[in-house]
Design a protein around this motif. Structure first.
Motif, PDB file in Angstrom:
ATOM      1  N   GLY A   1      11.493  -0.297   2.815  1.00  6.70           N
ATOM      2  CA  GLY A   1      12.746  -0.387   2.469  1.00  6.70           C
ATOM      3  C   GLY A   1      13.324   0.973   1.636  1.00  6.70           C
ATOM      4  N   CYS A   2      12.416   2.041   1.633  1.00  3.16           N
ATOM      5  CA  CYS A   2      12.694   2.990   0.308  1.00  3.16           C
ATOM      6  C   CYS A   2      13.885   3.761   1.075  1.00  3.16           C
ATOM      7  N   ARG A   3      14.154   3.825   2.401  1.00  2.00           N
ATOM      8  CA  ARG A   3      15.417   4.500   2.893  1.00  2.00           C
ATOM      9  C   ARG A   3      15.481   5.870   3.017  1.00  2.00           C
ATOM     10  N   ALA A   4      14.342   6.307   2.591  1.00  2.00           N
ATOM     11  CA  ALA A   4      14.030   8.063   2.907  1.00  2.00           C
ATOM     12  C   ALA A   4      14.493   8.423   4.257  1.00  2.00           C
ATOM     13  N   CYS A   5      14.201   7.719   5.092  1.00  2.14           N
ATOM     14  CA  CYS A   5      14.435   8.030   6.294  1.00  2.14           C
ATOM     15  C   CYS A   5      16.128   8.136   6.786  1.00  2.14           C
ATOM     16  N   MET A   6      16.898   7.183   6.016  1.00  3.82           N
ATOM     17  CA  MET A   6      18.161   7.502   5.972  1.00  3.82           C
ATOM     18  C   MET A   6      18.885   8.453   5.607  1.00  3.82           C
ATOM     19  N   LYS A   7      18.209   8.748   4.233  1.00  2.00           N
ATOM     20  CA  LYS A   7      18.519  10.166   3.637  1.00  2.00           C
ATOM     21  C   LYS A   7      18.292  11.231   4.577  1.00  2.00           C
ATOM     22  N   ALA A   8      17.222  11.184   5.229  1.00  2.00           N
ATOM     23  CA  ALA A   8      16.754  12.373   6.095  1.00  2.00           C
ATOM     24  C   ALA A   8      17.619  12.508   7.414  1.00  2.00           C
ATOM     25  N   CYS A   9      18.026  11.414   7.774  1.00  2.00           N
ATOM     26  CA  CYS A   9      18.793  11.484   9.160  1.00  2.00           C
ATOM     27  C   CYS A   9      20.195  11.952   8.852  1.00  2.00           C
ATOM     28  N   PRO A  10      20.382  13.239   9.721  1.00  2.00           N
ATOM     29  CA  PRO A  10      21.641  13.861   9.600  1.00  2.00           C
ATOM     30  C   PRO A  10      22.928  13.340  10.326  1.00  2.00           C
ATOM     31  N   TYR A  11      22.582  12.097  11.330  1.00  2.00           N
ATOM     32  CA  TYR A  11      23.483  11.549  11.940  1.00  2.00           C
ATOM     33  C   TYR A  11      24.042  10.096  11.506  1.00  2.00           C
ATOM     34  N   GLY A  12      23.473   9.747  10.614  1.00  5.17           N
ATOM     35  CA  GLY A  12      23.963   8.365   9.853  1.00  5.17           C
ATOM     36  C   GLY A  12      23.873   7.253  10.789  1.00  5.17           C
ATOM     37  N   VAL A  13      22.813   7.075  11.749  1.00  3.99           N
ATOM     38  CA  VAL A  13      22.555   6.055  12.491  1.00  3.99           C
ATOM     39  C   VAL A  13      21.615   5.074  12.197  1.00  3.99           C
ATOM     40  N   ARG A  14      20.937   4.912  11.236  1.00  3.86           N
ATOM     41  CA  ARG A  14      20.051   3.969  10.547  1.00  3.86           C
ATOM     42  C   ARG A  14      20.873   3.101   9.625  1.00  3.86           C
ATOM     43  N   ARG A  15      20.463   1.945   9.670  1.00  2.25           N
ATOM     44  CA  ARG A  15      20.921   0.759   8.925  1.00  2.25           C
ATOM     45  C   ARG A  15      19.965   0.105   8.079  1.00  2.25           C
ATOM     46  N   PHE A  16      20.250  -0.308   6.850  1.00  2.00           N
ATOM     47  CA  PHE A  16      19.681  -0.980   5.825  1.00  2.00           C
ATOM     48  C   PHE A  16      19.880  -2.620   6.005  1.00  2.00           C
ATOM     49  N   THR A  17      19.030  -3.574   6.077  1.00  2.00           N
ATOM     50  CA  THR A  17      19.319  -4.942   6.089  1.00  2.00           C
ATOM     51  C   THR A  17      19.610  -5.535   4.837  1.00  2.00           C
ATOM     52  N   TRP A  18      20.820  -5.488   4.163  1.00  2.33           N
ATOM     53  CA  TRP A  18      20.957  -5.948   3.006  1.00  2.33           C
ATOM     54  C   TRP A  18      21.082  -7.287   2.746  1.00  2.33           C
ATOM     55  N   THR A  19      21.032  -8.026   3.510  1.00  2.00           N
ATOM     56  CA  THR A  19      20.834  -9.571   3.613  1.00  2.00           C
ATOM     57  C   THR A  19      20.237 -10.107   4.438  1.00  2.00           C
ATOM     58  N   ASP A  20      19.522 -11.627   4.134  1.00  2.71           N
ATOM     59  CA  ASP A  20      18.848 -12.170   5.141  1.00  2.71           C
ATOM     60  C   ASP A  20      19.696 -12.453   6.776  1.00  2.71           C
ATOM     61  N   PRO A  21      18.987 -12.261   7.688  1.00  2.00           N
ATOM     62  CA  PRO A  21      19.781 -12.285   8.950  1.00  2.00           C
ATOM     63  C   PRO A  21      20.304 -13.820   9.237  1.00  2.00           C
ATOM     64  N   SER A  22      21.489 -14.178   9.338  1.00  2.18           N
ATOM     65  CA  SER A  22      21.898 -15.443   9.594  1.00  2.18           C
ATOM     66  C   SER A  22      23.210 -15.278  10.816  1.00  2.18           C
ATOM     67  N   TRP A  23      23.077 -16.357  11.561  1.00  2.31           N
ATOM     68  CA  TRP A  23      24.249 -16.664  12.528  1.00  2.31           C
ATOM     69  C   TRP A  23      25.011 -17.930  12.166  1.00  2.31           C
TER      70      TRP A  23
END
Length: 225
Positions: free
Chosen positions: A101-123
């Motif tokens: 969850g360091c999100r280094a990949c998100m910073k490196a991606c120039p396309y902004g297509v990665r997502r971080f899961t801020w909350t526990d998944p629920s439906w």
């Protein structure tokens, strides 16, 4: 990397911006409903305009999944090897079990297509019945993204009938391709898809070599991307 290289070609003249690709992706990959106003879609559809006044005004809708780059900066940035460039089709995969969850990949991606899961998944009650057994549910605190529905490729290689799409190579197509009502998205061996077509990639100046290409008759779109 040798052998087949998977990729997409998206026809911007056919895309109507309906968002069916997003809905299909959510269902196929167990993406929970948006929580806290944060975008969790693995494929987004934006509206692009040419900035001209009527009657010269024009717009297109731009679907944008992970680009599965030939030279992915996210892979270089990840300190724990949670994202890797696969030798099987060149898919850039994301291992939620290894992600810290360091999100280094998100910073490196120039396309902004990665997502971080801020909350526990629920439906909402009852919607959990729509979960597919072929895709994992990612926990809170990790990065996730489009995988080209890689689990369908695995199922197709295992000969599972009816679970991997219809008309793609080896019966393997992505959920967004299968659902698109206008046939704007194509998936397959990228060299075959591009044969005889004039296509462009987003942010070509970045030198990442995306495996997602776009086609359009609009010169202002080609020149602006």
């Amino acid at each position: 990397m040798s052998g087949v290289v998977w990729g997409m070609v998206i026809d911007l003249d056919r895309c109507t911006g309906c968002g069916v690709c997003q809905s299909a992706c959510r269902l196929e990959n167990n993406i929970p409903p948006q929580q806290g106003g944060r975008d969790s879609d693995w494929i987004t559809v934006s509206r692009e305009v040419n900035g001209q006044a009527f009657p010269e005004s024009d717009m297109v809708f731009l679907p944008k999944p992970c680009m599965h780059c030939e030279r992915p900066p996210c892979v270089v940035a990840c300190p724990v090897g949670a994202t890797v460039k696969s030798g099987q089709g060149g898919i850039v995969s994301q291992n939620a079990a290894r992600c810290i969850g360091c999100r280094a990949c998100m910073k490196a991606c120039p396309y902004g297509v990665r997502r971080f899961t801020w909350t526990d998944p629920s439906w909402p009650r009852g919607m959990d019945a729509t979960l597919t057994p072929f895709a994992s549910v990612r926990p809170k605190g990790v990065v996730e993204k489009c995988t080209f529905c890689a689990h369908r490729l695995v199922l197709g290689n295992c000969g599972v009938s009816g679970a991997q799409g219809e008309d793609g190579p080896g019966g393997f197509v992505t959920a967004c391709v299968q659902a698109c009502p206008t046939g704007a998205i194509e998936f397959g061996e990228i060299a075959a898809l591009l044969r005889g077509r004039e296509a462009f990639v987003l942010l070509a100046q970045q030198g990442t070599g995306p495996q997602v290409h776009y086609v359009t008759s609009r010169a202002w779109v080609r020149g602006g991307k």
